[in-house]
Scaffold this active site. Sequence first.
Site, mmCIF file in Angstrom:
data_model
loop_
_atom_site.group_PDB
_atom_site.id
_atom_site.type_symbol
_atom_site.label_atom_id
_atom_site.label_comp_id
_atom_site.label_asym_id
_atom_site.label_seq_id
_atom_site.Cartn_x
_atom_site.Cartn_y
_atom_site.Cartn_z
ATOM 1 N N GLY A 241 21.471 10.356 -7.968
ATOM 2 C CA GLY A 241 22.879 11.298 -7.636
ATOM 3 C C GLY A 241 22.299 12.135 -6.598
ATOM 4 N N GLY A 246 21.125 16.630 -9.875
ATOM 5 C CA GLY A 246 19.580 16.454 -10.591
ATOM 6 C C GLY A 246 19.011 17.675 -11.215
ATOM 7 C CD GLU A 265 16.163 5.502 -7.852
ATOM 8 O OE1 GLU A 265 16.887 4.937 -6.983
ATOM 9 O OE2 GLU A 265 16.391 4.861 -9.043
ATOM 10 C CB CYS A 300 20.523 6.854 -1.547
ATOM 11 S SG CYS A 300 19.934 5.237 -1.959
HETATM 12 P P1 NAD Z 1 26.544 13.324 -7.960
HETATM 13 O O1 NAD Z 1 25.158 14.089 -7.982
HETATM 14 O O2 NAD Z 1 27.866 14.146 -7.598
HETATM 15 O O3 NAD Z 1 26.962 12.529 -9.160
HETATM 16 C C1 NAD Z 1 25.934 11.509 -9.855
HETATM 17 C C2 NAD Z 1 26.391 11.612 -11.371
HETATM 18 O O4 NAD Z 1 26.075 12.622 -11.976
HETATM 19 C C3 NAD Z 1 27.733 11.228 -11.546
HETATM 20 O O5 NAD Z 1 27.971 10.268 -12.737
HETATM 21 C C4 NAD Z 1 28.340 12.423 -11.986
HETATM 22 O O6 NAD Z 1 29.591 12.610 -12.880
HETATM 23 C C5 NAD Z 1 27.142 12.940 -12.672
HETATM 24 N N1 NAD Z 1 26.974 14.634 -12.923
HETATM 25 C C6 NAD Z 1 27.470 15.410 -12.033
HETATM 26 N N2 NAD Z 1 27.430 16.953 -12.510
HETATM 27 C C7 NAD Z 1 26.801 16.517 -13.802
HETATM 28 C C8 NAD Z 1 26.036 17.334 -14.526
HETATM 29 N N3 NAD Z 1 26.317 18.945 -14.740
HETATM 30 N N4 NAD Z 1 25.532 16.925 -15.750
HETATM 31 C C9 NAD Z 1 25.389 15.730 -15.855
HETATM 32 N N5 NAD Z 1 25.750 14.804 -15.011
HETATM 33 C C10 NAD Z 1 26.398 15.152 -13.759
HETATM 34 O O7 NAD Z 1 26.301 12.115 -6.892
HETATM 35 P P2 NAD Z 1 27.521 11.011 -6.180
HETATM 36 O O8 NAD Z 1 28.306 11.845 -5.449
HETATM 37 O O9 NAD Z 1 27.867 10.431 -7.474
HETATM 38 O O10 NAD Z 1 26.466 10.096 -5.445
HETATM 39 C C11 NAD Z 1 26.075 10.587 -4.077
HETATM 40 C C12 NAD Z 1 24.635 11.097 -4.315
HETATM 41 O O11 NAD Z 1 23.915 9.968 -4.848
HETATM 42 C C13 NAD Z 1 24.045 11.285 -2.698
HETATM 43 O O12 NAD Z 1 23.246 12.201 -2.850
HETATM 44 C C14 NAD Z 1 23.194 9.853 -2.637
HETATM 45 O O13 NAD Z 1 21.923 10.054 -1.977
HETATM 46 C C15 NAD Z 1 22.625 9.836 -3.920
HETATM 47 N N6 NAD Z 1 21.998 8.430 -4.234
HETATM 48 C C16 NAD Z 1 20.499 8.207 -4.333
HETATM 49 C C17 NAD Z 1 20.141 6.944 -4.524
HETATM 50 C C18 NAD Z 1 18.709 6.583 -4.496
HETATM 51 O O14 NAD Z 1 18.271 5.585 -4.847
HETATM 52 N N7 NAD Z 1 17.918 7.764 -4.436
HETATM 53 C C19 NAD Z 1 21.099 5.849 -4.492
HETATM 54 C C20 NAD Z 1 22.477 6.143 -4.480
HETATM 55 C C21 NAD Z 1 23.002 7.345 -4.398
#
Ligand code: NAD
Length: 494
Positions: A241, A246, A265, A300
């Site tokens: 995410g 993170g 990631e 990503c």
């Molecule tokens: P996000 O960080 O908003 O959410 C990801 C997950 O984290 C979701 O399930 C969300 O509900 C959860 N989350 C949010 N706040 C939280 C908290 N306080 N505690 C625990 N969990 C929580 O990301 P997104 O908008 O869902 O996805 C987009 C992001 O993901 C982009 O930055 C993208 O680059 C990244 N991503 C990275 C890769 C990789 O392989 N590096 C792959 C796909 C997506």
Amino acid sequence: MSRSHQEWQHAAAALQIDTRPVIGARTAEFAEPGASFATVNPATGAEVARYPDCGRKACEAAYAQSRAAYPSWAALPLSARSSVFNAWADLIVAEAETLALMDCLEMGMPISTAVEDVVYSADILRETASLAASLTLDAGVTAPGTTSYNIAEPLGVILAITPWNFPVNQVLAKIAPPLIMGNAVVLKPSEVACASALRLADLALQAGLPAGVLNVVPGTGRNTGAALSGMPGFDRIVFTGSEATGAAIQAQAGASGRARPMAMELGGKSPNIVCASFRDVEALGPALAQRFLWNSGQVCSAGTRLLVHESLADRLVAAVTAAMADYAPGDPLDPETTFGPIATAAQHRRVTGFVAQAQAAGLQAVTSGPAAGLYVAPTLVDHVPADAPLACNEIFGPILAVSRFSTTDEAAALAQASGYGLTAEVWTRDLAEAQFLIRAIPAASVTVHSSLGAGGEGSPALALEPRGKSGFGVDFGRAGLLQFVQLKLATINT
Ligand code: NAD
């Protein structure tokens, strides 16, 4: 693609989504009155499904199920776990159209792309099983009468938290390695798109995964995600995410008082570096357009930065701009559509905000045409300075930032400027330049092309590791699987 646009529309209207969590089995027991959230079709604004926003009780029950199921799953021979994985992959392929429809409706991925993604992702299970079977551990050189060797023991219960951009793919990529190595998993999929994650768990049960080994808890990040990552019992936390989330997960997990391993990631700002020696400049336009426009740039590893040698820049910018016209916004349910909307209104505001900010700073944005609703037209911004927000931030939308360089050193410096380190591609015919850039670019993966269409894909058996703002932790390959076991040194004297 077997179905027509109209048939997909009928299938969408008839789709039934079971929104109950999988805690051992499907259960409505933990639904709390008033605590729910809805997924919304970004192409229409219509609600797709309403899920329970699972609270602490559900999270603790999911953890307890996993902990109880873990020992017998861990005790199975790898061949038995592999059989479950292969049967699970078959069921996913058989249900690919339904799973794809769920992702299409909840986050707007064009249906043809979504079906391809599901079929491709089922292979993650097969490949992970066969990679696990190829793992060997060390045995030491010892005196006669002594045998010394390594044993790999699973970690226990893993917490996996996933994003929405490729819902099926991101879930399978995150849960396959821990499961095949004998761990149990609690999964919290993204609240933007979670129908397919819950359905994947049903199919796992049908394939013979013992109940409790995989539990799926739908919920929002601030509620369910925070509750799970603040629980001390999980033995490893794996997350995909954004960087901000993170960091929040690290803080929440740390506040539980228990230190444990994590892998994160995070985002990317992947450059394509086109060097002076590259010949197929015009033909490269469509390839570079595909790299930042696939899944509307919500990838990503999307190639959202183009670093081009000044001698080729005008020709290449013209070629990419021409290729952008092939990505016309369309109804995601139309099998001909290759370009869907941005997944959420918040994400749409973020993407368009970056473009407006660049324009206010005097940069010119070229788009391929109009876009309405939550669609953003393919957009190219040229002459972007290395420290501009457009060059340094992950936008997660169909925006390409172009910068020009005159020396290879300058290209390497530009490639590092964003602070992200996920992937990079280099287009050059000069071997020394290729070797230099592979070493100079801090990224999990650097791919060099001497010509368009040269070679194939890298080996799935090899590992990679993100750097900088892109996160940490080994992914893929045998080294990735070893992240989900602890090594023990066994010595027998007889
Ligand atoms: P996000 O960080 O908003 O959410 C990801 C997950 O984290 C979701 O399930 C969300 O509900 C959860 N989350 C949010 N706040 C939280 C908290 N306080 N505690 C625990 N969990 C929580 O990301 P997104 O908008 O869902 O996805 C987009 C992001 O993901 C982009 O930055 C993208 O680059 C990244 N991503 C990275 C890769 C990789 O392989 N590096 C792959 C796909 C997506």
